[in-house]
Scaffold this active site. Structure first.
Site, PDB file in Angstrom:
ATOM      1  N   ARG A  14       0.789  -1.231   0.000  1.00  0.00           N
ATOM      2  CA  ARG A  14       0.000   0.000   0.000  1.00  0.00           C
ATOM      3  C   ARG A  14       0.822   1.282   0.000  1.00  0.00           C
ATOM      4  NH1 ARG A  14      -4.650  -1.905  -0.365  1.00  0.00           N
ATOM      5  NH2 ARG A  14      -5.677  -3.259   1.143  1.00  0.00           N
ATOM      6  N   PHE A  72      -8.678   0.663  -7.445  1.00  0.00           N
ATOM      7  CA  PHE A  72      -7.883  -0.587  -7.429  1.00  0.00           C
ATOM      8  C   PHE A  72      -7.151  -0.827  -6.098  1.00  0.00           C
ATOM      9  CE2 PHE A  72      -4.022   1.037 -10.236  1.00  0.00           C
ATOM     10  CZ  PHE A  72      -3.690   1.952  -9.272  1.00  0.00           C
ATOM     11  N   GLU A  73      -6.582  -1.990  -5.988  1.00  0.00           N
ATOM     12  CA  GLU A  73      -5.958  -2.480  -4.748  1.00  0.00           C
ATOM     13  C   GLU A  73      -6.949  -2.398  -3.579  1.00  0.00           C
ATOM     14  OE1 GLU A  73      -1.894  -1.400  -3.955  1.00  0.00           O
ATOM     15  OE2 GLU A  73      -1.430  -1.246  -6.078  1.00  0.00           O
ATOM     16  N   GLY A  74      -8.197  -2.744  -3.845  1.00  0.00           N
ATOM     17  CA  GLY A  74      -9.257  -2.683  -2.822  1.00  0.00           C
ATOM     18  C   GLY A  74     -10.007  -1.371  -2.943  1.00  0.00           C
TER      19      GLY A  74
END
Lengths: 581, 265
Positions: free
Chosen positions: A270, A390-392
Site C-alpha cells: 500500500r 484498485f488495490e481494494g
C-alpha cells in the site's frame, strides 16, 4: 520491544488508548538511506525529465513505445524492492514509497507500471517465496527481463476476491490451471504472474492457492491492451490460463492459504500507492501555484483571490497530511510491526481521496485551460481516478477498517456479557470485570485521567491539538460502543454506520500522524522553523475534530433509512422517477 | 588510459537563488545541489574514452563531507574511484587549481578533463591555471562536430580523438564564430563545453556499485597547499530587475529611438 511490535495504534485507539510510542518519534530515513535515495531520485529526474513531453503523446496513443520500457529496464526501475543479494536495490517501504513518489510526479502510467511490478506483482515472492524460488526468479525480476503482474481479479470476483472461478487441480507433480483474469496491470508485457486459483472442492468458498506462473508455460495468453480512462500508456489486459501445467515447485506459500497471501501482499504494497498519490499531489500543487500566479483576471493574478487561495491552502494541508500518514505506515512496516493493516488501509483511502480532490481543484484553478488537453490537468485527473478503485475499493476498505475495530470492541462487550452471566455464580470475579469496563466507560464519559488517555510526548506548542485529539479519541470509543450496542450482530449489514466509524478512525489516524510529524519538525528546526507546519497541524486538527463530531452526532440522528428507501425506489424503476413536464 | 575528472558541488540551477539582504552571500536554506553540469560532461567523455582505451577514471572534488554526494554520482555513472580533498571554508580559484595540481601530480593521469566553468560563479579559470602550473598542454571549450541526434552520440563515441599510441589528443574547440581544432601532446588538460556530449544518467545498478567504490580522503595540509584565499568577496547583489520594454510602430521609429534615446547608432 518485541511485544510492542504486535500492537496496532488504531486498534488500541478504538479501546480508548493512545499508544503514542508506536507513532512517536516520526519515522526518519537513516543517513545512509538518505544519501542513497538522493542519488536515486536525482537519477530518476534525469531519466524522466527528458520525456516530459512524450508522456502526453503516449497517453494519447494509449501505450508506451517498447524502447521506453527497455529504458526503464536498463535504468533498473524494476529492481527497487528486490534484495541486494539478488541484484536489486533492497529498498524498504520508506525508500520505495519515496521513490514511487518521484516517478509519479512525472507520469502516473510509469508509476503504475513500476508499482504493479514491485508493490504487488512480485511481492508475494518477496514475502512468501522459498530461497529456491527466489534464486530462480529474483535476478531476472531485478533486471526487468521478467516484469511481474498480480492476477487476482476476475469478471465475477472484484471486491469479493473469494469468489474467483479460476481453479487449479493437482495432477502428478503439476497443478493444472484454468481460468481468466481481468484488468491485469502489466498484463501485456509481464513474464511473471502471481496467480490466485481455487484449489478446494467445488462450491467451497475461499480455499485458494497462490501460484507463480511464467509466460513461457504452455496455455498462458494475454488479451488486447484495454482502452482506459486514465493511466492509458500502462498495459492492462486479460490473462487467460488454458490447461496450464504449473509445477508444484511454483506454489507460493501454503496450499489453501491463498486468500491470506493476497491480503498480505496488498497490505504490504500500500505504501507504493500512497507514495504515488503524494508525488502526483506535489506536482499538482506546483502546477497550480504557477498557473494562479501567471493567470491575470480583473487586472491581477488570480493567486490574489481568496477562493483560489482557499483551494491551494487545502491542497497543501492534505498533501502534508497524506505524506505524514504514508510515511508512518511505511515506517511501521520497516520497523517490523506486524499488525498494520488497518493503518495501511486508512492511508490508502485517505491518500487516494486527497489526490482526487487535489486533481479536481487544480483543474478548477486552471479553469478553461484545465479542461484543455494542451494542459496537464485533465490527464492528471484521469490518472488519479483509479486509485480509489484498485488495490481494494475505498468502500470495501472502509468496511474493513471499521469492522476490524468493532471486532475488538465487540470482543470486550462479549467478555462483559459472559461475565455478567457469571455474576450470580461467581460474584466477585464478575464484579471485577464489570467494574473495569464500567470504570473505562465512566472515565470516557467524564474525562477522568486514565492511563494512555493522552499524548505525553508532544511538544507544548501542540497541546491544543493534542487536546482535540484526546477529545476525539473519546468520541471514537463512544461511537464504536454505541454503534455496537445499537446494531449488535447486524452491524455487518449496517454499512452507513460502519462508514461513519471508518471516517472517524481515518481522521484520527491521520491527525495523529500529522502531530507526530510536526512534533519531529519542531524538535529539528525549532518552533520558528516549523511555524508553517504548526499552522498545518492547526488546520487539519480543527477540521478533523469538527468532522468527528458530525459523524458522532449522526449515529443516532440520521436519514440513513430514507436514503436507502430512495435508492431502492430507483432500483425498482431502473432509474429516476420524476419529470416536471 | 588514465583520466582525472572533476565533480564540483554546485547549486541546482532549478533552485531559486536569493542573495542575502546583507550581501554576504546567498540564502542556503532549501537549496538543492548537484554536480556541476560541465563536470558531468567531462565525466561522460572520460567514460567514453576508457571504454575505447581501457584504464581508469579517477574523479576528484574539493569541499566538506557533502561533496561525497557528487563524487558518488560520478562513481555511479561509472568512474572507477574518487579522491576527496576535505576542506571547509573559503577557497578561491587559485586554491582549487593548486589542490588539483597536487592531485594530478600524485595520480599522473594521461588526461585531465574538467568542466570549462562551474555554474555557480562561472569563473572559467581552473582548467587554464591547472595546465599552466602543471606545465601541460591545454585545450579549452572542447566541443564536437556531430549533433546530439547523430549515431555517434547515440553510440557514445568519444568526441576527443586520442591517437592509437595514446600520445596525443585532438580537440575540436568552440571559439567565437566557429570551431578550431587543436592537437596536444599528452598529458594534457581539456575543459568541456556544453555540446561535447550528452551525459548518461546514473542507473540504479550503477548507484549500487558506487556504494562500494573507494573514496580516498586527502587534505590541503597533507598535499602541502596553502589555500588562504587571495581573493575575497566583499559584496553580492542580485542584478537589477530589467525595465519593461516598449513597442514601436515601425522601423523608422526604431532607428530614430536607437539614435536619440539608446544612442547606439
Amino acid at each position: 520491544m518485541a511485544e510492542k511490535k504486535t500492537q496496532s495504534f488504531m486498534r488500541s485507539l478504538c479501546m480508548g488508548e493512545i499508544e503514542e510510542d508506536i507513532l512517536l518519534p516520526f519515522p526518519k530515513v537513516s543517513p545512509t538511506d538518505r544519501e542513497l535515495l538522493k542519488g536515486v531520485l536525482g537519477s530518476i529526474d534525469s531519466l524522466l525529465k527528458p520525456h516530459a513531453k512524450d508522456f502526453r503523446a503516449w497517453d494519447r496513443a494509449g501505450e508506451f513505445p517498447p524502447g521506453f520500457v527497455d529504458e526503464l529496464r536498463q535504468f533498473g526501475l524494476f529492481s527497487l524492492v528486490i534484495p541486494e543479494s539478488y541484484g536489486g536495490m533492497g529498498m524498504g517501504s520508506t525508500a520505495y514509497s519515496r521513490t514511487l513518489q518521484e516517478i509519479a510526479r512525472y507520469d502516473g502510467s510509469v508509476a503504475v507500471t513500476v508499482g504493479a511490478h514491485s508493490s504487488i506483482g512480485m511481492r508475494g515472492l518477496l514475502l512468501f517465496g522459498t530461497d529456491e524460488q527466489k534464486r530462480r526468479f529474483m535476478p531476472r525480476l531485478a533486471t526487468g527481463e521478467l516484469i511481474a503482474a498480480f492476477c487476482l481479479t476476475e469478471a465475477g470476483a472484484g471486491s469479493d476476491a473469494a469468489a474467483i472461478k479460476t481453479n487449479a487441480v493437482r495432477d502428478g507433480d503439476d497443478w493444472v490451471l484454468n481460468g481468466e483474469k481481468l484488468w491485469i496491470t502489466n498484463g501485456g508485457m509481464a513474464g511473471f504472474f502471481t496467480v490466485f486459483a481455487k484449489t478446494g472442492a467445488a462450491g467451497e468458498r475461499g480455499h485458494m492457492t497462490t501460484f507463480i506462473v511464467t509466460r513461457d508455460l504452455k496455455g498462458v495468453s494475454t488479451g488486447p491492451h484495454e482502452d482506459k480512462l486514465g493511466l492509458r500508456a500502462s498495459s492492462t489486459t486479460t490473462v487467460t490460463f488454458e490447461d496450464v501445467r504449473v509445477p508444484a515447485a511454483n506454489v507460493l506459500g501454503e496450499v489453501g492459504k491463498g486468500f491470506k497471501v493476497a491480503m498480505k501482499i496488498l497490505n504490504s504494497g500500500r505504501t507504493g500507492l500512497g507514495g504515488g498519490c503524494v508525488g502526483a499531489m506535489k506536482e499538482l500543487i506546483a502546477l497550480s501555484a504557477k498557473q494562479a500566479k501567471e493567470r491575470v483576471q480583473f487586472g491581477q493574478p488570480v493567486s490574489s483571490f481568496g477562493l483560489v487561495k482557499q483551494k491551494l491552502g487545502h491542497m497543501v494541508v492534505e498533501c502534508y497530511a497524506t505524506e505524514a500518514a504514508v510515511s508512518v505506515v511505511a515506517g511501521l512496516i520497516d520497523q517490523g510491526y506486524e499488525d498494520y493493516q488497518v493503518e495501511a488501509a486508512i492511508s490508502k483511502v485517505f491518500a487516494s481521496e486527497c489526490l482526487w480532490r487535489t486533481a479536481d481543484e487544480a483543474l478548477q484553478i486552471a479553469a478553461g485551460n484545465g479542461y484543455m488537453c494542451d494542459f496537464p490537468y485533465e490527464r492528471k485527473l484521469r490518472d488519479a481516478r483509479i486509485n480509489r478503485i484498485f488495490e481494494g475499493t475505498n468502500e470495501i476498505l472502509r468496511l474493513f477498517i471499521a469492522l476490524t475495530a468493532m471486532n475488538d470492541v465487540g470482543g470486550q462487550l462479549k467478555e462483559l456479557a459472559n461475565s455478567l452471566q457469571g455474576v450470580f455464580n461467581d460474584p466477585i470475579k464478575g464484579f471485577g470485570v464489570l467494574s473495569e469496563y464500567a470504570l473505562k466507560r465512566a472515565s470516557l464519559a467524564t474525562g477522568i485521567k486514565r492511563a494512555k488517555g493522552a499524548f505525553t510526548k508532544l511538544p507544548p506548542s501542540l497541546a491544543p491539538q493534542a487536546a482535540l485529539f484526546e477529545e476525539a479519541t473519546k468520541d471514537l470509543a463512544t461511537a464504536a460502543d454505541r454503534i455496537l450496542r445499537k446494531h449488535g450482530k447486524n452491524i455487518i449489514g449496517k454499512q452507513f454506520a460502519t462508514k461513519r466509524l471508518a471516517d472517524i478512525m481515518t481522521d484520527l489516524f491521520v491527525m495523529a500522524c500529522v502531530l507526530s510529524r510536526v512534533a519531529s519538525s519542531i524538535k529539528d528546526k525549532g518552533e520558528r522553523g516549523a511555524a508553517k507546519e504548526l499552522e498545518i497541524a492547526q488546520v487539519f486538527s480543527g477540521q478533523a475534530r469538527r468532522r468527528v463530531k458530525t459523524h458522532l452526532s449522526k449515529i443516532d440522528d440520521n436519514d440513513d433509512e430514507l436514503i436507502k428507501s430512495l435508492a431502492d425506489h430507483a432500483f425498482e424503476r431502473d432509474g429516476y422517477a420524476w419529470d416536471t413536464l | 588510459m588514465k583520466i582525472l575528472v572533476t565533480a564540483k558541488r554546485v547549486e541546482d540551477p532549478e533552485s531559486k537563488i536569493k542573495v542575502k539582504p546583507d550581501g554576504t552571500g546567498i540564502v542556503l536554506e532549501g537549496l538543492k545541489y548537484k554536480i556541476n553540469p560541465f563536470d558531468e560532461i567531462a565525466v561522460e567523455e572520460a567514460l567514453r574514452l576508457v571504454a575505447k582505451f581501457p584504464g581508469e577514471v579517477v574523479v576528484a572534488s574539493v569541499g566538506g563531507k557533502e561533496v561525497q554526494e557528487q563524487l558518488r554520482h560520478a562513481l555511479a555513472m561509472g568512474a572507477t574511484r574518487a579522491v576527496w580533498v576535505n576542506h571547509t571554508g573559503p577557497l578561491d580559484q587559485m586554491g582549487i587549481a593548486a589542490l588539483l595540481q597536487k592531485v594530478a601530480e600524485k595520480e599522473k593521469p594521461d588526461l585531465v578533463i574538467l568542466g570549462k566553468q562551474s555554474i555557480d560563479d562561472d569563473q572559467n579559470q581552473i582548467g587554464q591555471y591547472l595546465a599552466e602550473w602543471l606545465g601541460w598542454a591545454q585545450a579549452t571549450f572542447a566541443s564536437k562536430v556531430e549533433s546530439f541526434e547523430s549515431d555517434a552520440e547515440k553510440n557514445k563515441v568519444p568526441a576527443l580523438t586520442v591517437s592509437a599510441d595514446v600520445k596525443t589528443v585532438r580537440v575540436v574547440r568552440e571559439v567565437d564564430g566557429g570551431l578550431a581544432t587543436v592537437e596536444c601532446q599528452l598529458p594534457a588538460v581539456v575543459t568541456a563545453d556544453l555540446r561535447l556530449n550528452m551525459p548518461r544518467y546514473a542507473s540504479l545498478p550503477g548507484i549500487m556499485k558506487a556504494k562500494s567504490k573507494p573514496i580516498e580522503e586527502l587534505t590541503p595540509v597533507g598535499l602541502g597547499v596553502d589555500v588562504t584565499p587571495k581573493l575575497t568577496v566583499t559584496k553580492m547583489m542580485a542584478p537589477p530587475a530589467r525595465k519593461a520594454g516598449i513597442k514601436v510602430p515601425d522601423v523608422a521609429t526604431l532607428v530614430q529611438k536607437l539614435k536619440t534615446e539608446a544612442k547606439v547608432l
